[in-house]
Design a protein around this motif. Structure first.
Motif, PDB file in Angstrom:
ATOM      1  N   LEU A 251       0.834  -1.208   0.000  1.00 38.15           N
ATOM      2  CA  LEU A 251       0.000   0.000   0.000  1.00 38.15           C
ATOM      3  C   LEU A 251       0.867   1.256   0.000  1.00 38.15           C
ATOM      4  CD1 LEU A 251      -2.751  -1.015   2.601  1.00 38.15           C
ATOM      5  CD2 LEU A 251      -3.033  -0.817   0.130  1.00 38.15           C
ATOM      6  N   PHE A 252       1.910   1.232   0.821  1.00 39.66           N
ATOM      7  CA  PHE A 252       2.807   2.386   0.894  1.00 39.66           C
ATOM      8  C   PHE A 252       3.510   2.619  -0.436  1.00 39.66           C
ATOM      9  CE2 PHE A 252       7.220   3.779   1.482  1.00 39.66           C
ATOM     10  CZ  PHE A 252       6.980   5.078   1.914  1.00 39.66           C
ATOM     11  N   CYS A 253       4.007   1.551  -1.047  1.00 35.62           N
ATOM     12  CA  CYS A 253       4.709   1.677  -2.324  1.00 35.62           C
ATOM     13  C   CYS A 253       3.827   2.371  -3.369  1.00 35.62           C
ATOM     14  CB  CYS A 253       5.131   0.290  -2.816  1.00 35.62           C
ATOM     15  SG  CYS A 253       5.874   0.281  -4.467  1.00 35.62           S
ATOM     16  N   ILE A 302       8.394 -12.431  -4.542  1.00 35.25           N
ATOM     17  CA  ILE A 302       7.636 -11.758  -5.614  1.00 35.25           C
ATOM     18  C   ILE A 302       7.504 -10.262  -5.337  1.00 35.25           C
ATOM     19  CG2 ILE A 302       5.398 -11.625  -6.773  1.00 35.25           C
ATOM     20  CD1 ILE A 302       5.059 -14.625  -6.112  1.00 35.25           C
ATOM     21  N   ALA A 303       7.142  -9.905  -4.100  1.00 35.24           N
ATOM     22  CA  ALA A 303       6.822  -8.504  -3.781  1.00 35.24           C
ATOM     23  C   ALA A 303       8.043  -7.601  -3.834  1.00 35.24           C
ATOM     24  CB  ALA A 303       6.164  -8.422  -2.404  1.00 35.24           C
ATOM     25  N   GLY A 304       9.176  -8.059  -3.269  1.00 34.24           N
ATOM     26  CA  GLY A 304      10.363  -7.203  -3.226  1.00 34.24           C
ATOM     27  C   GLY A 304      10.770  -6.686  -4.599  1.00 34.24           C
ATOM     28  N   LEU A 308      10.373  -2.755  -6.424  1.00 34.49           N
ATOM     29  CA  LEU A 308      11.507  -2.055  -7.027  1.00 34.49           C
ATOM     30  C   LEU A 308      11.258  -1.746  -8.503  1.00 34.49           C
ATOM     31  CD1 LEU A 308      14.647  -3.813  -5.501  1.00 34.49           C
ATOM     32  CD2 LEU A 308      13.880  -1.479  -5.117  1.00 34.49           C
ATOM     33  N   ILE A 309      10.669  -2.691  -9.219  1.00 37.80           N
ATOM     34  CA  ILE A 309      10.348  -2.459 -10.638  1.00 37.80           C
ATOM     35  C   ILE A 309       9.359  -1.304 -10.777  1.00 37.80           C
ATOM     36  CG2 ILE A 309       9.187  -3.456 -12.653  1.00 37.80           C
ATOM     37  CD1 ILE A 309      10.409  -6.178 -11.765  1.00 37.80           C
ATOM     38  N   ALA A 310       8.353  -1.283  -9.892  1.00 39.79           N
ATOM     39  CA  ALA A 310       7.363  -0.193  -9.922  1.00 39.79           C
ATOM     40  C   ALA A 310       8.045   1.149  -9.675  1.00 39.79           C
ATOM     41  CB  ALA A 310       6.276  -0.445  -8.872  1.00 39.79           C
ATOM     42  N   ALA A 311       8.955   1.186  -8.686  1.00 38.91           N
ATOM     43  CA  ALA A 311       9.655   2.433  -8.383  1.00 38.91           C
ATOM     44  C   ALA A 311      10.543   2.867  -9.555  1.00 38.91           C
ATOM     45  CB  ALA A 311      10.480   2.270  -7.111  1.00 38.91           C
ATOM     46  N   LEU A 312      11.242   1.912 -10.161  1.00 40.27           N
ATOM     47  CA  LEU A 312      12.088   2.235 -11.321  1.00 40.27           C
ATOM     48  C   LEU A 312      11.250   2.771 -12.481  1.00 40.27           C
ATOM     49  CD1 LEU A 312      14.518  -0.833 -11.241  1.00 40.27           C
ATOM     50  CD2 LEU A 312      15.189   1.574 -11.061  1.00 40.27           C
ATOM     51  N   THR A 313      10.074   2.184 -12.684  1.00 38.87           N
ATOM     52  CA  THR A 313       9.172   2.640 -13.752  1.00 38.87           C
ATOM     53  C   THR A 313       8.740   4.087 -13.513  1.00 38.87           C
ATOM     54  OG1 THR A 313       8.359   0.385 -14.085  1.00 38.87           O
ATOM     55  CG2 THR A 313       7.000   2.186 -14.944  1.00 38.87           C
ATOM     56  N   CYS A 314       8.351   4.384 -12.281  1.00 38.30           N
ATOM     57  CA  CYS A 314       7.905   5.742 -11.957  1.00 38.30           C
ATOM     58  C   CYS A 314       9.052   6.740 -12.044  1.00 38.30           C
ATOM     59  CB  CYS A 314       7.273   5.775 -10.562  1.00 38.30           C
ATOM     60  SG  CYS A 314       5.737   4.852 -10.450  1.00 38.30           S
ATOM     61  N   TRP A 315      10.229   6.318 -11.611  1.00 38.78           N
ATOM     62  CA  TRP A 315      11.406   7.194 -11.690  1.00 38.78           C
ATOM     63  C   TRP A 315      11.726   7.510 -13.149  1.00 38.78           C
ATOM     64  CZ3 TRP A 315      17.008   5.742  -9.712  1.00 38.78           C
ATOM     65  CH2 TRP A 315      17.814   6.880  -9.752  1.00 38.78           C
ATOM     66  N   ARG A 316      11.677   6.477 -13.986  1.00 39.37           N
ATOM     67  CA  ARG A 316      11.960   6.678 -15.407  1.00 39.37           C
ATOM     68  C   ARG A 316      10.960   7.634 -16.050  1.00 39.37           C
ATOM     69  NH1 ARG A 316      10.196   4.223 -19.902  1.00 39.37           N
ATOM     70  NH2 ARG A 316       9.017   2.705 -18.697  1.00 39.37           N
ATOM     71  N   LEU A 332      17.081  -3.554   2.169  1.00 39.26           N
ATOM     72  CA  LEU A 332      16.203  -4.575   2.738  1.00 39.26           C
ATOM     73  C   LEU A 332      15.986  -5.716   1.754  1.00 39.26           C
ATOM     74  CD1 LEU A 332      14.447  -5.521   5.045  1.00 39.26           C
ATOM     75  CD2 LEU A 332      12.572  -4.142   4.129  1.00 39.26           C
ATOM     76  N   VAL A 333      15.791  -5.372   0.478  1.00 47.02           N
ATOM     77  CA  VAL A 333      15.604  -6.415  -0.538  1.00 47.02           C
ATOM     78  C   VAL A 333      16.849  -7.298  -0.630  1.00 47.02           C
ATOM     79  CG1 VAL A 333      15.281  -6.827  -3.007  1.00 47.02           C
ATOM     80  CG2 VAL A 333      13.936  -5.068  -1.852  1.00 47.02           C
ATOM     81  N   VAL A 334      18.020  -6.671  -0.585  1.00 45.94           N
ATOM     82  CA  VAL A 334      19.276  -7.431  -0.649  1.00 45.94           C
ATOM     83  C   VAL A 334      19.402  -8.343   0.569  1.00 45.94           C
ATOM     84  CG1 VAL A 334      21.793  -7.233  -0.576  1.00 45.94           C
ATOM     85  CG2 VAL A 334      20.456  -5.723  -2.058  1.00 45.94           C
TER      86      VAL A 334
END
Length: 832
Positions: A251-253, A302-304, A308-316, A332-334
């Motif tokens: 939800l936060f993401c 799956i979620a981690g 990150l993919i969602a954040a990269l998409t929005c950043w791009r 945290l993902v690492v």
């Protein structure tokens, strides 16, 4: 600042982990590789069998137990001879263990001389780091350990009692600091949520609090900090807390990186993962621990990466806050990936595993809180920016233009140009508002680049080393100023017009625009900035009317000056003269039930010499002359008095009143509203204030502030002429309004014009999504009425129902309407 914080915390984390691990290694007498190990998958060994066979089995290949089977028993054995001087207290510890049964034996000459059996009747409530105390010996004694249900990553260690206690003393404040810092961060974000009501803060606070719970329960330090009783009560919910934390992280993401705006497919995936997490949160209470752990592992894997993919998409795609999310979430993902890979035995387990997850959680929470604080700062900065800039083109707006021109006017002469862009409205009506807005932005960017090359152009603001030389008075109306009186004004305006006329490629279309320019000289055409802008507007309007490239203002060209002055004086007199000004009422009908909701109050002026004067002429006069506030007060009082008469016959009847942007800027506007209500018995919700969309966005900060206070009084508000402006949806969603009133230009011909139909349908859908009522004006025929009704429009008004009527005529019409549609009893039309 964020990235310096990230680098510092990352370096500090590595140093802290290294220090902790080094301290452990210096104090340990024996570790995993000093132990023989039997993997008894079939549970065939008894104690005597293990005693006789253990020495023939190899030593552990690493310091950690690596399992290739889900259930069964593990036997460990090592000699304790000559570890320390005789009879010194020693501790055997199983670090990271979640075994539900452990037996410890001291064997001498094939016989058990000391035995300790630790069991738990509920296997899911595992022991954390079970330990066994014994004394050192100079004799040949073997320590034998039997573990049932042991997990991969368990680390067998032998300490001196003093070293073991020192280690626990070191760990307690470390874990306490971990919990304390996370609690402080959760509280900080909760306070931010109540301050600005952004859901991202409450989602993140929930995630932190749940993380504190599950880490405390998993680590085994929970009883120390929350007490044995509460620890035992919460222990069955451990896996549910982990799953719920994953859900709130999702939800936060989505909220933090504005995923709805940038990627609907990724939003659906994250919403699905979130829903699954919350569903499993409930079912985890009934699932076996092994199944719950599989669910957690699967969701984490799956979620981690998905987050990150969602954040990269929005950043791009331009969302700056997404990069903060990436750098905060990455440690945290690492860490989770590392632990998961050690569980799957893809990579070896090391002493870092014990500490890295806690530090990664702490690092993520600290960095994300910094990112949230930065987002809050950016939001505040954006609010300040919108007070002086247009939200679409990001150019300085009227407020900043007035301020800077007033400053320049005090010490230098300048030439001011107003560039009125043509065809923007035509593009909007033809291919849509989005296209028109994009074209406006492209033209603004084109002029901005050109203006930077003009050395004599004045700047309206300085942002770092960049001076903004172009500004915007209103939609499609741009201004630029030059030092001195430009002798080559004609050539300059021709250059601007040629620049605007260059074709623009929009998708597969080649679009062209045009412009007409008004010009004034600062010391010749206005004693004040307001007068200068007014005359500039007159010259630009004249250029548009005559289809000229530019018009330089002169008093001779201002054909309306004398009449306007006379009209202003007459309007001021009319406000105190009976019978010149009057309110007419146009009914507003519920399109689904035919019930009368209320009426819009429309002002009429019957001049004693010139007869009927259109509101389109005298309302702008009132705004220019400063009479608009007084006129609004008159309309409010008259409308409320009229509605009180109607209310006797039609209880709950609502009256709508139009207000100007200047009313919103009036410091005592709220007090005037309260004063107008004092002499009536009407409820606040029986008054609705209509504000045009352009008025909303001319000064968004002030409009939002005033409408908040109006809403707190219980008075309803509406955005009038919606669709003709270009307010952003994010800004619109924040406004405390109750209605969107669709502009007449979209309603007329809706049954036959596909473009109008599509625009109106979208506005109605937008209203529904924002929980606002959709109101259509300009309904002139049955086809339009039926179309709007089918689209789900809530309220309508127009000549199809009735023309604007005087009070007595309105009451007669109301009576006839109600009788025709069998809504209620006949109305008493006596207004006395």
């Amino acid at each position: 600042m964020f990235f310096r914080t990230f680098a510092f915390l990352l370096l500090a984390s590595f140093m802290l982990i290294s220090t902790v691990c080094a301290q452990e290694n210096n104090s340990i007498l024996k570790r995993g590789q000093d132990f023989h190990i039997i993997y008894d998958e079939d549970n065939k060994y008894q104690v005597n069998d293990a005693i006789s066979a253990i020495d023939s089995y190899p030593f552990m290949s690493s310091d950690y137990i690596e399992l290739n089977f889900a259930t069964g028993t593990v036997w460990l054995a090592t000699s304790i001879k000559d570890l320390t001087p005789s009879n010194q207290p020693l501790i055997f510890e199983l670090q990271n263990s979640s075994s539900f049964a452990a037996e410890f034996f001291l064997i001498q000459a094939g016989k058990v001389i000391q035995h300790l059996d630790i069991k738990n009747s509920k296997p899911e409530f595992r022991h954390h780091s079970p330990s066994f105390a014994f004394k050192s010996s100079q004799e040949d004694i073997t320590l034998l350990v039997k573990l049932s249900g042991v997990n991969s990553g368990t680390r067998p260690l032998i300490w001196t009692q003093a070293a073991f206690i020192d280690e626990q003393i070191w760990q307690l404040p470390l874990k306490g600091a971990f919990i304390g810092i996370l609690l402080a961060l959760a509280l900080y974000n909760i306070i931010n949520f109540f301050g600005i009501r952004h859901k991202a803060y409450i989602w993140y606070s929930s995630y932190i609090l749940l993380t504190i719970l599950w880490r405390s329960l998993f680590s085994g330090f929970g009883p120390i900090y929350i007490g044995e009783q509460l620890y035992s009560l919460l222990l069955p919910f451990t896996y549910s807390f982990v799953l719920a934390a994953i859900g709130f992280a999702g939800l936060f993401c989505a909220d933090f990186i504005n995923l709805r705006q940038y990627s609907k497919p990724l939003l659906k995936i994250i919403n699905l993962l979130t829903s699954v997490s919350f569903i499993l949160t409930i079912f985890a209470l009934a699932l076996p621990p092994s199944i719950a752990m599989i669910a957690i592992s699967a969701l984490t894997v799956i979620a981690g990466p998905t987050f990150l993919i969602a954040a990269l998409t929005c950043w791009r795609k331009g969302e700056i806050t997404a990069r903060f999310y990436i750098f905060s979430w990455l440690p945290l993902v690492v860490a989770v990936a590392y632990i998961q890979l050690t569980i799957w035995q893809v990579i070896p387990t090391t002493e870092w595993r014990t500490h890295w997850l806690d530090l990664a959680l702490l690092l993520e929470a600290l960095l994300m809180s910094v990112a949230l604080a930065d987002k809050l700062r950016q939001n505040e900065k954006e609010k300040v920016f919108l007070a002086t800039h247009d939200p679409l083109t990001r150019l300085p707006n009227r407020n900043l233009v007035y301020k800077e021109l007033s400053n320049y006017k005090a010490f230098l002469n300048f030439t001011l140009l107003q560039i009125d862009l043509c065809r923007i409205d035509e593009i909007r009506n033809t291919i849509g508002l989005k296209a028109a807005n994009r074209i406006l932005c492209l033209l603004s960017e084109r002029l901005c680049i050109w203006s930077q090359k003009q050395k004599n152009a004045l700047t309206f603001e300085v942002d770092g080393s960049y001076g903004q030389k172009l500004a915007q008075l209103e939609r499609g109306t741009l201004v630029i100023a030059f030092r001195g009186y430009n002798a080559e004004l004609g050539e300059l305006c021709d250059e601007i017009r040629e620049l605007i006329q260059k074709p623009i490629n929009y998708h597969s279309l080649s679009l062209s625009c045009d412009c007409h320019i008004g010009a004034v000289f600062s010391n010749l055409h206005g004693n004040t900035t307001e007068q200068l802008i007014q005359n500039l507007n007159i010259s630009a309007n004249l250029a548009t009317q005559k289809q000229l490239t530019f018009v330089l203002y002169s008093d001779e060209k201002n054909l309306y000056t004398e009449r306007r002055l006379a009209m202003m004086a007459a309007l001021k007199r009319a406000l105190s003269t009976p019978n010149e000004l009057a309110l007419y009422l146009q009914p507003q009908v519920d399109l689904q039930t035919n019930k009368i909701i209320g009426a819009e109050a429309l002002i009429r002026w019957q001049h004693i010499e010139h007869g009927s004067i259109s509101p389109k002429e005298f309302i702008p006069l009132a705004e220019e002359s400063g009479l608009i506030n007084e006129l609004t007060s008159w309309v409010l009082k008259e409308a409320l008095q009229i509605n009180q008469v109607i209310d006797r016959a039609c209880p709950g009847h609502q009256i709508s009143v139009n207000i100007s942007v200047q009313d919103l800027e009036l410091s005592n506007f709220i007090q005037r509203l309260k004063s107008a209500f004092e002499s009536t018995q009407l409820k606040p919700q029986q008054l609705l204030l209509e504000v045009t969309e352009s008025a909303m966005i001319s000064d968004p900060g002030q409009a939002h502030l005033v409408l908040e206070m109006v809403s707190e009084m219980g008075i309803l508000t509406s955005i009038d002429d919606f669709g003709t402006g270009y307010s952003s949806l994010s800004y619109l969603s924040l406004l405390p309004v109750n209605e969107l009133k669709i502009d007449k230009s979209f309603v007329v011909g809706i049954a036959s014009k596909e473009q109008n139909y599509t625009i109106t349908e979208n506005i109605i859908n937008l209203s529904n999504n924002l929980s606002l009522q959709a109101v259509a004006e300009g309904i002139e025929d049955k086809a339009t009425f039926e179309t709007l009704k089918d689209l789900g429009c809530d309220i309508g008004q127009g000549f199809y129902f009735s023309r604007p009527l005087a009070l007595n005529d309105y009451l007669i019409w109301l009576n006839q309407w109600n009788q025709k549609h069998s809504l209620n009893h006949p109305i008493n039309i006596n207004t006395g």
